[in-house]
Design an enzyme around this catalytic site. Structure first.
Site, PDB file in Angstrom:
ATOM      1  N   GLN A  26       7.690  43.062 100.746  1.00 47.83           N
ATOM      2  CA  GLN A  26       6.474  42.927  99.952  1.00 47.83           C
ATOM      3  C   GLN A  26       6.602  43.765  98.681  1.00 47.83           C
ATOM      4  O   GLN A  26       7.020  44.915  98.736  1.00 47.83           O
ATOM      5  CB  GLN A  26       5.253  43.375 100.762  1.00 47.83           C
ATOM      6  N   CYS A  72       1.801  37.322  84.253  1.00 45.12           N
ATOM      7  CA  CYS A  72       0.394  37.575  84.560  1.00 45.12           C
ATOM      8  C   CYS A  72      -0.478  36.520  83.885  1.00 45.12           C
ATOM      9  O   CYS A  72      -0.191  36.086  82.774  1.00 45.12           O
ATOM     10  CB  CYS A  72      -0.034  38.963  84.082  1.00 45.12           C
ATOM     11  N   ASN A 103       8.533  44.113 109.320  1.00 42.89           N
ATOM     12  CA  ASN A 103       7.444  44.796 108.622  1.00 42.89           C
ATOM     13  C   ASN A 103       6.190  44.922 109.482  1.00 42.89           C
ATOM     14  O   ASN A 103       5.505  45.949 109.449  1.00 42.89           O
ATOM     15  CB  ASN A 103       7.113  44.045 107.327  1.00 42.89           C
ATOM     16  N   CYS A 112      -0.050  33.467 102.228  1.00 42.42           N
ATOM     17  CA  CYS A 112       0.123  33.544 100.775  1.00 42.42           C
ATOM     18  C   CYS A 112      -0.279  32.235 100.111  1.00 42.42           C
ATOM     19  O   CYS A 112       0.002  32.024  98.932  1.00 42.42           O
ATOM     20  CB  CYS A 112       1.567  33.903 100.422  1.00 42.42           C
ATOM     21  N   ASP A 165       2.998  35.152 109.914  1.00 47.39           N
ATOM     22  CA  ASP A 165       3.089  35.481 108.485  1.00 47.39           C
ATOM     23  C   ASP A 165       4.062  34.504 107.828  1.00 47.39           C
ATOM     24  O   ASP A 165       5.179  34.864 107.454  1.00 47.39           O
ATOM     25  CB  ASP A 165       3.553  36.930 108.315  1.00 47.39           C
ATOM     26  N   CYS A 215      -1.157  44.855  78.774  1.00 50.36           N
ATOM     27  CA  CYS A 215       0.259  44.630  78.471  1.00 50.36           C
ATOM     28  C   CYS A 215       0.428  44.034  77.076  1.00 50.36           C
ATOM     29  O   CYS A 215      -0.249  43.054  76.728  1.00 50.36           O
ATOM     30  CB  CYS A 215       0.873  43.690  79.507  1.00 50.36           C
ATOM     31  N   CYS A 255       4.371  36.264  77.891  1.00 49.97           N
ATOM     32  CA  CYS A 255       5.011  36.349  79.204  1.00 49.97           C
ATOM     33  C   CYS A 255       4.186  35.580  80.225  1.00 49.97           C
ATOM     34  O   CYS A 255       2.959  35.688  80.262  1.00 49.97           O
ATOM     35  CB  CYS A 255       5.147  37.818  79.613  1.00 49.97           C
ATOM     36  N   PHE A 312       7.863  34.567 112.031  1.00 55.04           N
ATOM     37  CA  PHE A 312       8.308  34.816 110.653  1.00 55.04           C
ATOM     38  C   PHE A 312       8.357  36.329 110.410  1.00 55.04           C
ATOM     39  O   PHE A 312       7.818  36.835 109.425  1.00 55.04           O
ATOM     40  CB  PHE A 312       7.384  34.140 109.631  1.00 55.04           C
TER      41      PHE A 312
END
EC number: 2.1.1.190
Length: 463
Positions: A288, A99, A322, A415, A389, A90, A96, A317
């Protein structure tokens, strides 16, 4: 690196370091004392160096000093680069803040994330899985199907900035492309910036959100003052030209409205073809961001649970379903899936999605899972399997109820490796064993660690 986030500050010292290892977030770790120019009073002090990799000799500028550690940014690579160093794809990398690992080889990123999960499980719970599964890998570019992009108008320069925040800053940096964003969305950024620049009310736009389903794309404009008819018409013409749905949001989520509602309801769609299910969602709904990883993740979760026809599954959750809908496919018409989610709107979305897929065996309930739910009928029915989740905070409040569910198998999708490890320790106390685990590269080129773990109830032997 393509760019540096900021120009070097002359008053900040620079030193040469030998980089030893990587921190959990992907920064090189070195210590004072490895070079004759290092101050004697700092010998042994740890330094975290952004962009530096193990085995490299680098010149780094100190950016922050604390009692026990310092932070720095690499300004020069003085010898051979690490074999794990790659060229960032990138042009905005280094400015930025989106990332943080594009300079690290993808295989090494995966290895780092698995090490992070392994370390947290050992530190917080004193456990390791019996088996590490192969990581779920992502595309290296064009993988994000949604993004919130900041907007700021600079009146003195008559210039509009469309972009993301800089690293550890609230300042926006202008971007004209995003290598991890879906290519069609990324390619539209210059055109979108020019459109917003031309609006009379550009100073009143806070951000825009782009979302892409399998068949549709949406543009959401968050504005703090009412836009005049000419501006709305310009936005409308742009959306019609692109074939996008257009949404305006003047206040909170409840103020969201679709322009030209006669073209359809506020819905986008995505499918999980392996389970023959299709989901409708609003631009503000949580989905997601990585479609490729999401499909693999759902398939793996169902495989780990080893569901049989007629079994009962609890999905906590559950969001818009999903996991719930694929689970319902697995247990068949004689089984049952119960999904629980705090948001009443998402519960309604999940219910609608179940109906549109003819999955009558799936039912959904609204409940704040951080509060006592033991009096609810769904919590006292007994289940063969449990899927959790949770958000980053984890599911600690739920852990005390797990024995009451009676589940033989639990899949925990996380996560946040720290809260997964914390909750895993409680599950072990309740008689569960960590059988399998894997990391999932949901957010490639970032330090975020997504993971999935299987726990099984240890069979009690009666004397």
């Amino acid at each position: 690196m393509k760019q540096q986030a900021k120009s070097r500050k002359p008053q900040q010292p620079e030193y040469i370091f030998q980089v030893e290892t990587l921190s959990h977030e992907g920064r090189g770790i070195a210590h004072y004392g490895s070079h004759p120019d290092h101050p004697a009073d700092k010998h042994g002090k740890k330094v975290f160096i952004r962009y530096a990799l193990p085995g490299e000799t680098v010149k780094a500028q100190i950016t922050h000093e604390a009692k026990r550690l310092e932070e720095a940014e690499m300004v020069a690579l003085l010898a051979e680069p690490s074999a794990n160093r790659v060229e960032a794809v990138c042009p905005h990398y280094g400015i930025c803040g989106g990332c943080s690992m594009q300079h690290i080889h993808p295989d090494e990123q995966i290895c780092l994330k698995q090490n992070v999960l392994q370390s947290h499980l050992q530190h917080f719970a004193g456990i390791q899985p019996e088996q590490w599964l192969e990581p779920i890998r992502s595309l290296q570019s064009d993988y994000r199907r949604r993004a919130r992009i900041g907007v700021r108008y600079l009146p003195k320069q008559d210039r509009l900035i469309l972009g993301f925040r800089e690293h550890h800053s609230n300042r926006l940096t202008s971007i004209h492309t995003c290598s991890v964003l879906d290519k069609k969305l990324s390619d539209s950024l210059p055109e979108l910036r020019n459109l917003l620049q031309s609006l009379k009310g550009k100073a009143h736009i806070g951000h825009v959100e782009l979302a892409k389903g399998d068949y549709e794309t949406s543009l959401l404009v968050r504005h703090i003052e009412k836009l005049n008819n000419a501006d709305v018409n310009q936005l409308r013409q742009f959306a019609l030209h692109k074939g996008w749905q257009l949404y305006l949001q003047p206040k909170g989520p409840e103020s969201l409205r679709r322009i030209d509602e006669e073209q359809g309801a506020m819905r986008l769609h995505y499918a999980l073809n392996a389970f023959d299910v299709n989901f409708a969602f609003s631009p503000l709904d949580f989905t997601q961001v990585n479609a490729t990883v999401n499909e693999q993740m759902v398939q793996l979760a169902c495989e780990l649970l080893q569901l049989q026809q007629g079994e009962r599954v609890l999905d906590l959750f559950c969001g818009l379903g999903n996991f719930s809908l694929p689970l319902a496919r697995c247990v068949g018409a004689k089984g049952q899936v119960v999904g629980v989610e705090a948001s009443e709107e998402m519960v309604q979305r999940a219910t609608d999605n179940a109906k549109r897929n003819n999955l009558v065996q799936a039912s959904f309930f609204s409940q704040d899972l951080t509060k006592d739910f033991s009096h609810h009928s769904w919590a006292n029915q007994g289940f063969d399997a449990l899927l959790i989740d949770p958000p980053r905070a984890g599911a600690y409040e739920i852990m005390q109820y797990v024995p009451n569910f009676g589940a033989k198998r639990i899949v925990y999708v996380s996560c946040n490796p720290a809260t997964l490890a914390r909750d895993a320790g409680v599950l072990v106390q309740h008689g569960y064993q960590l059988k399998k685990a894997a990391v999932m590269d949901m957010f490639t080129h970032t330090e975020h660690v997504e993971s999935i773990a299987l726990f099984e109830k240890i069979q009690e032997i009666n004397d």
